[in-house]
Design an enzyme around this catalytic site. Sequence first.
Site, PDB file in Angstrom:
ATOM      1  N   LYS A  80      21.774  31.997  41.642  1.00  0.00           N
ATOM      2  CA  LYS A  80      22.532  32.039  40.353  1.00  0.00           C
ATOM      3  C   LYS A  80      21.894  31.045  39.427  1.00  0.00           C
ATOM      4  O   LYS A  80      21.297  30.435  40.071  1.00  0.00           O
ATOM      5  CB  LYS A  80      23.998  31.601  40.903  1.00  0.00           C
ATOM      6  CG  LYS A  80      24.903  31.722  39.661  1.00  0.00           C
ATOM      7  CD  LYS A  80      25.833  33.091  39.894  1.00  0.00           C
ATOM      8  CE  LYS A  80      26.656  33.364  38.743  1.00  0.00           C
ATOM      9  NZ  LYS A  80      27.456  34.730  39.149  1.00  0.00           N
ATOM     10  N   GLY A 177      45.511  41.347  34.459  1.00  0.00           N
ATOM     11  CA  GLY A 177      44.337  41.426  33.482  1.00  0.00           C
ATOM     12  C   GLY A 177      43.783  42.777  33.286  1.00  0.00           C
ATOM     13  O   GLY A 177      43.272  43.370  34.147  1.00  0.00           O
ATOM     14  N   VAL A 178      44.107  43.375  32.140  1.00  0.00           N
ATOM     15  CA  VAL A 178      43.583  44.659  31.608  1.00  0.00           C
ATOM     16  C   VAL A 178      42.551  44.695  30.712  1.00  0.00           C
ATOM     17  O   VAL A 178      42.462  45.448  29.711  1.00  0.00           O
ATOM     18  CB  VAL A 178      44.797  45.419  31.235  1.00  0.00           C
ATOM     19  CG1 VAL A 178      45.496  46.069  32.433  1.00  0.00           C
ATOM     20  CG2 VAL A 178      45.558  44.826  30.330  1.00  0.00           C
ATOM     21  N   GLY A 179      41.571  43.877  31.189  1.00  0.00           N
ATOM     22  CA  GLY A 179      40.225  43.942  30.526  1.00  0.00           C
ATOM     23  C   GLY A 179      39.119  45.005  30.791  1.00  0.00           C
ATOM     24  O   GLY A 179      39.760  46.122  31.040  1.00  0.00           O
TER      25      GLY A 179
HETATM   26  P1  NAD Z   1      37.457  40.620  31.045  1.00  0.00           P
HETATM   27  O1  NAD Z   1      37.298  39.457  30.363  1.00  0.00           O
HETATM   28  O2  NAD Z   1      36.794  41.910  30.084  1.00  0.00           O
HETATM   29  O3  NAD Z   1      38.868  40.885  31.465  1.00  0.00           O
HETATM   30  C1  NAD Z   1      39.657  39.702  31.877  1.00  0.00           C
HETATM   31  C2  NAD Z   1      41.151  40.033  31.380  1.00  0.00           C
HETATM   32  O4  NAD Z   1      42.060  38.991  31.916  1.00  0.00           O
HETATM   33  C3  NAD Z   1      41.226  39.787  29.680  1.00  0.00           C
HETATM   34  O5  NAD Z   1      41.774  40.973  29.246  1.00  0.00           O
HETATM   35  C4  NAD Z   1      42.118  38.636  29.534  1.00  0.00           C
HETATM   36  O6  NAD Z   1      42.715  38.640  28.381  1.00  0.00           O
HETATM   37  C5  NAD Z   1      42.758  38.600  30.778  1.00  0.00           C
HETATM   38  N1  NAD Z   1      43.405  37.364  31.266  1.00  0.00           N
HETATM   39  C6  NAD Z   1      42.845  35.991  30.916  1.00  0.00           C
HETATM   40  N2  NAD Z   1      43.660  35.338  31.568  1.00  0.00           N
HETATM   41  C7  NAD Z   1      44.864  35.869  32.051  1.00  0.00           C
HETATM   42  C8  NAD Z   1      45.893  35.451  32.682  1.00  0.00           C
HETATM   43  N3  NAD Z   1      46.342  34.143  32.848  1.00  0.00           N
HETATM   44  N4  NAD Z   1      46.868  36.351  32.925  1.00  0.00           N
HETATM   45  C9  NAD Z   1      46.506  37.758  32.711  1.00  0.00           C
HETATM   46  N5  NAD Z   1      45.608  38.145  32.152  1.00  0.00           N
HETATM   47  C10 NAD Z   1      44.636  37.159  31.877  1.00  0.00           C
HETATM   48  O7  NAD Z   1      36.505  40.676  32.441  1.00  0.00           O
HETATM   49  P2  NAD Z   1      36.204  41.588  33.155  1.00  0.00           P
HETATM   50  O8  NAD Z   1      34.858  42.038  33.043  1.00  0.00           O
HETATM   51  O9  NAD Z   1      37.318  42.899  33.315  1.00  0.00           O
HETATM   52  O10 NAD Z   1      36.289  40.920  34.753  1.00  0.00           O
HETATM   53  C11 NAD Z   1      37.611  40.583  35.288  1.00  0.00           C
HETATM   54  C12 NAD Z   1      37.510  39.983  36.591  1.00  0.00           C
HETATM   55  O11 NAD Z   1      36.477  40.720  37.351  1.00  0.00           O
HETATM   56  C13 NAD Z   1      36.586  38.450  36.444  1.00  0.00           C
HETATM   57  O12 NAD Z   1      37.073  37.688  37.315  1.00  0.00           O
HETATM   58  C14 NAD Z   1      35.227  39.041  36.788  1.00  0.00           C
HETATM   59  O13 NAD Z   1      34.335  37.702  37.196  1.00  0.00           O
HETATM   60  C15 NAD Z   1      35.323  39.915  38.023  1.00  0.00           C
HETATM   61  N6  NAD Z   1      34.230  40.802  38.037  1.00  0.00           N
HETATM   62  C16 NAD Z   1      33.782  41.570  37.224  1.00  0.00           C
HETATM   63  C17 NAD Z   1      32.974  42.424  37.096  1.00  0.00           C
HETATM   64  C18 NAD Z   1      32.562  43.576  36.101  1.00  0.00           C
HETATM   65  O14 NAD Z   1      31.612  44.502  36.459  1.00  0.00           O
HETATM   66  N7  NAD Z   1      32.915  43.230  34.845  1.00  0.00           N
HETATM   67  C19 NAD Z   1      32.176  42.686  38.517  1.00  0.00           C
HETATM   68  C20 NAD Z   1      32.683  41.696  39.616  1.00  0.00           C
HETATM   69  C21 NAD Z   1      33.468  40.776  39.334  1.00  0.00           C
END
Ligand code: NAD
Length: 351
Positions: A80, A177-179
């Site tokens: 990292k 979390g629906v990101g």
């Molecule tokens: P993202 O930022 O697109 O989505 C995260 C979502 O969580 C956002 O919509 C945000 O508004 C919401 N959020 C933040 N605080 C919140 C709360 N207190 N309650 C409810 N929702 C809340 O991120 P992502 O890429 O979708 O990743 C999500 C998680 O998965 C992270 O922990 C990330 O480290 C992990 N992850 C992602 C990937 C990937 O391919 N993107 C791979 C491995 C792990």
Amino acid sequence: MEIFERLSEHDHEQIAFWSEPEVGYRGIIAIHDSSLGPAMGGTRFWDYPSEREAVVDVLRLARGMTYKAAIAGVDLGGGKSVILGDNRTTDREMIFRAHGRFVESLGGRYIAAEDVGTSVDDMDFVQMETGHVAGLHGRSGDPSPVTALGAFHALRACALEVYGDASLAGRHVVVQGVGHVGHHLCGLLADAGARLTVSDVDRERVERARDALGAEVVAVDEVFSVDADIFAPCALGGVIDDRTLPLLEVDIVAGAANNQLARPEHAGALKERGILYAPDYVVNAGGLINIYGELTGWSRDRSRARAAGIFETLRRVFDTARSEAITPAAAADRIAEARIASVRRLHRSRV
Ligand code: NAD
């Protein structure tokens, strides 16, 4: 801080520092274990309160990557990097070119990618100085759909373990979390006939899930106490803690967020409550598999098929947990450590 003591505590191989004051760059790269291959891990850009906290964070995150790569069955080690500073800076080229020179100086022992506070655009600057970078424009692309696919199959494995049937049809899943990942996961769950409840701090995102997928919406602080089958954390780390754990009314916790447990002991506490916990680094390995696919020239279909294999990996984790009477988190660590030890033996027997 005694650096060598820190490194030996969890068997880290290396920590390196790089400074270019003229461009405001201060970076750290940690390599935990390179037995399986070059250390892979994202670059986090964060305004750490102290250098000590940056060191602690980079070592912790590098170690996590070793386990994730090992259990995902890819030939990568764990590493990292962190850049210390305000990640909102608009002067990115010089910072990330400096980072690229730092990565290049390690001669391929570490491969960078995006992470919190960095973007695919930033990696383009890194690439101007080094070839040891992944997750670039025009290559494997956004990993989120592959991460979501892996998580979907992880939830199926959990359903099989708890209900004796991998089908998610009619199962009630709460997605926090629906990101990027959460939204894709909701789509797969809706297609599979699951009932969805979602929560997000971003109103537009919950409305998108409600309108497009028919999800019910709950307030951010109500998400832990919904009476459902599965809770899928897909937002932040540390969401399972002493306050939230007693609130849970689900049979399964399985989601894509990194570091869901505030402390390792919460794995045992979940088991005591009769809740199956799928270790997060097993569930969310699809993103890493996607990057590995980019490095090795896999087709998108092959990466997706490997991410779907998380179903079998988790089954093995649950089998081990049952037969050894340990938590799934401990079982996953054991399987990852066994693979690293076997590959080390293989390498030794070749010399
Ligand atoms: P993202 O930022 O697109 O989505 C995260 C979502 O969580 C956002 O919509 C945000 O508004 C919401 N959020 C933040 N605080 C919140 C709360 N207190 N309650 C409810 N929702 C809340 O991120 P992502 O890429 O979708 O990743 C999500 C998680 O998965 C992270 O922990 C990330 O480290 C992990 N992850 C992602 C990937 C990937 O391919 N993107 C791979 C491995 C792990």
